[in-house]
Design an enzyme around this catalytic site. Structure first.
Site, mmCIF file in Angstrom:
data_model
loop_
_atom_site.group_PDB
_atom_site.id
_atom_site.type_symbol
_atom_site.label_atom_id
_atom_site.label_comp_id
_atom_site.label_asym_id
_atom_site.label_seq_id
_atom_site.Cartn_x
_atom_site.Cartn_y
_atom_site.Cartn_z
ATOM 1 N N SER A 196 -1.714 7.670 -0.743
ATOM 2 C CA SER A 196 -0.339 7.456 -0.293
ATOM 3 C C SER A 196 0.656 7.185 -1.415
ATOM 4 C CB SER A 196 -0.297 6.326 0.734
ATOM 5 O OG SER A 196 -0.950 5.189 0.228
ATOM 6 N N HIS A 230 -2.009 10.331 6.032
ATOM 7 C CA HIS A 230 -0.878 11.103 5.498
ATOM 8 C C HIS A 230 -1.113 12.611 5.590
ATOM 9 C CE1 HIS A 230 1.834 8.036 3.886
ATOM 10 N NE2 HIS A 230 0.740 7.330 3.641
ATOM 11 N N LYS A 259 2.843 8.634 11.578
ATOM 12 C CA LYS A 259 3.465 9.307 10.428
ATOM 13 C C LYS A 259 3.957 10.691 10.885
ATOM 14 C CE LYS A 259 0.719 6.581 7.173
ATOM 15 N NZ LYS A 259 1.621 5.455 6.948
HETATM 16 C C1 LIG Z 1 -4.315 5.956 4.216
HETATM 17 C C2 LIG Z 1 -3.632 5.071 5.205
HETATM 18 N N1 LIG Z 1 -4.361 4.495 6.176
HETATM 19 C C3 LIG Z 1 -3.802 3.704 7.097
HETATM 20 C C4 LIG Z 1 -2.450 3.443 7.081
HETATM 21 C C5 LIG Z 1 -1.869 2.549 8.143
HETATM 22 O O1 LIG Z 1 -1.343 3.318 9.185
HETATM 23 P P1 LIG Z 1 -0.758 2.599 10.478
HETATM 24 O O2 LIG Z 1 0.700 2.371 10.205
HETATM 25 O O3 LIG Z 1 -1.007 3.506 11.621
HETATM 26 O O4 LIG Z 1 -1.492 1.307 10.595
HETATM 27 C C6 LIG Z 1 -1.653 4.020 6.103
HETATM 28 C C7 LIG Z 1 -0.210 3.741 6.099
HETATM 29 O O5 LIG Z 1 0.445 3.525 5.150
HETATM 30 C C8 LIG Z 1 -2.248 4.857 5.135
HETATM 31 O O6 LIG Z 1 -1.524 5.412 4.177
#
Ligand SMILES: Cc1ncc(COP(=O)(O)O)c(C=O)c1O
Length: 411
Positions: A196, A230, A259
């Site tokens: 990310s 992502h 997202k």
């Molecule tokens: C790789 C990854 N996993 C999980 C998340 C968390 O996602 P959520 O907002 O659905 O909890 C993110 C968000 O930034 C992420 O980049």
């Protein structure tokens, strides 16, 4: 009883975070979304600030979060079934929208079954709790998302049951696999699909090959788990994510609905046995309310749009916008990490300069995020830009022009 003494302790802890330069900036509050007009895309009004802002830090890669069809679907579902489930899943908190969304996600992910969670964060926590026993060994990429790191800690995975490999380094991954103690029965290999902070993909094809090589050594095998939060919806020819883009299929997929799909919630897709285990053993699934019917209905509409000819158009627009921005940034001479993902990191490599540039971009009514230590190591200070299919050509032109001015102003 008073909170005075606790308040004092907490204030000292927060002050230490500020003193160490690790504090998050005060949160801005969006109070109005202005629909596209003329050649301009969405604009945002912030509480306490005048003017309208171009948002280039949103994960809503397909621009679906303000789509009226998703809003209508959520509205209709709420009117039919209410705004909240009233209970956890196993106490009659399961509604038709939950079951239907899980079916749709399983089909979308090309897996036999899926379970939804209130977020991808809680999905990762729950997955680790479900799959970890005393003879489980975890291996993960050094740059995995905080939710994965936290998931292993919550599941009490200690140093003797875990290996971390250098980011995307397959030789190091093999080294970590070589030192697993012989009594281990289950190896779980977990990695972000798209990292990310950088927008670069995991080499899934290579990871899977390596996992297959070591798989026969352990009674439960070497299981690959991709957190493609992502990637799903934004990446690959039909938006299936990093697996599709890299031509490799992980055993378990964790994803977010928050997202590219523009909604809220998370999921795990895998085998029926994994889903059954989640239903019986996963605390972040069992003991918490599920998503509201409105969230589920909006997410189903988002997947339906993605899987229509319009979805391919949105992906093409996202790709064109990303290419336009990346080309413009390169022309200015800014350093980035090459790649097709709509996360475009601009490596500034200096804390003050990063903060100054972000501030000046804000003055030009552009919202981006500056990543400094400890989010990234010293020397890797970055401005993260995220492109959306909802940006217009004029939006991207304006962003490139603004970056070019800000670079000169911050020299
Ligand atoms: C790789 C990854 N996993 C999980 C998340 C968390 O996602 P959520 O907002 O659905 O909890 C993110 C968000 O930034 C992420 O980049």
């Amino acid at each position: 009883m008073s909170l005075d003494r606790l308040n004092k302790s907490l204030m000292a802890e927060v002050k230490a975070i500020h003193d160490q330069g690790r504090a998050k900036a005060p949160e801005r509050v969006i109070e109005k979304v202005i629909p596209p007009e003329g050649d301009l895309g969405y604009r945002y009004r912030l509480r306490g600030y005048s003017g309208e802002y171009l948002r280039m830090n949103s994960n809503s890669y397909l621009g679906l979060s303000n789509d009226v069809r998703l809003i209508d679907a959520a509205d209709k579902a709420c009117r039919e079934l209410g705004v909240g489930p009233g209970a956890v899943r196993f106490i009659d908190g399961t509604f038709s929208f939950h079951a239907d969304l899980e079916k749709k996600i399983a089909e979308f992910s090309k897996k036999p079954a899926a379970r939804i969670f209130s977020s991808a964060y809680t999905a990762n926590l729950g997955l680790a709790m479900t799959l970890t026993d005393r003879d489980t060994y975890w291996i993960g990429d050094q740059l995995n998302h905080n939710s994965i790191i936290r998931a292993l800690r919550i599941s009490a995975v200690d140093r003797d049951h875990k290996g971390i490999y250098v980011h995307n380094d397959m030789d190091d991954l093999k080294r970590r696999l070589e030192v697993i103690p012989p009594w281990i029965t289950r190896v779980l290999l977990i990695f972000d699909g798209i990292f990310s902070m950088r927008g670069d993909p995991a080499p899934i094809d290579k990871i899977i090959k390596i996992a297959e090589e070591y798989n026969p050594k352990y009674p439960d095998g070497v299981i690959t788990i991709i957190d493609d939060s992502h990637g799903v919806g934004a990446y690959g020819a039909t938006g299936r994510g990093t697996c599709e883009y890299m031509n490799g299929d992980a055993d378990i997929i964790v994803g977010t609905l928050g997202k590219a799909f523009g909604c809220n919630g998370g999921y795990i897709a895998g085998s029926q046995a994994i889903v059954d285990a989640i239903s019986q053993m996963c605390d972040t699934y069992i003991y918490t309310n599920p998503l509201a019917a409105g969230d589920c209905a909006a997410s189903m509409k988002a997947i339906e749009i993605l899987d229509s000819p319009e979805g391919l158009e949105l992906l093409a627009k996202l790709k064109a916008n990303t290419e336009q921005f990346r080309k413009g940034i390169k022309k200015i001479g800014l350093e980035t990490i090459e790649g097709p993902h709509p996360i475009v990191p601009i490596l500034v490599r200096d804390t003050k300069k990063t903060q100054d540039m972000v501030r000046k971009l804000f003055e030009k009514k552009i919202l981006v995020v500056g990543l400094t230590f400890p989010v990234v190591p010293y020397g890797d200070e970055t401005i993260r830009v995220q492109i959306s299919a909802a940006h217009t050509k004029a939006d991207i032109d304006y962003a490139i022009k603004s970056f070019s001015e800000v670079v000169k102003e911050c020299q």
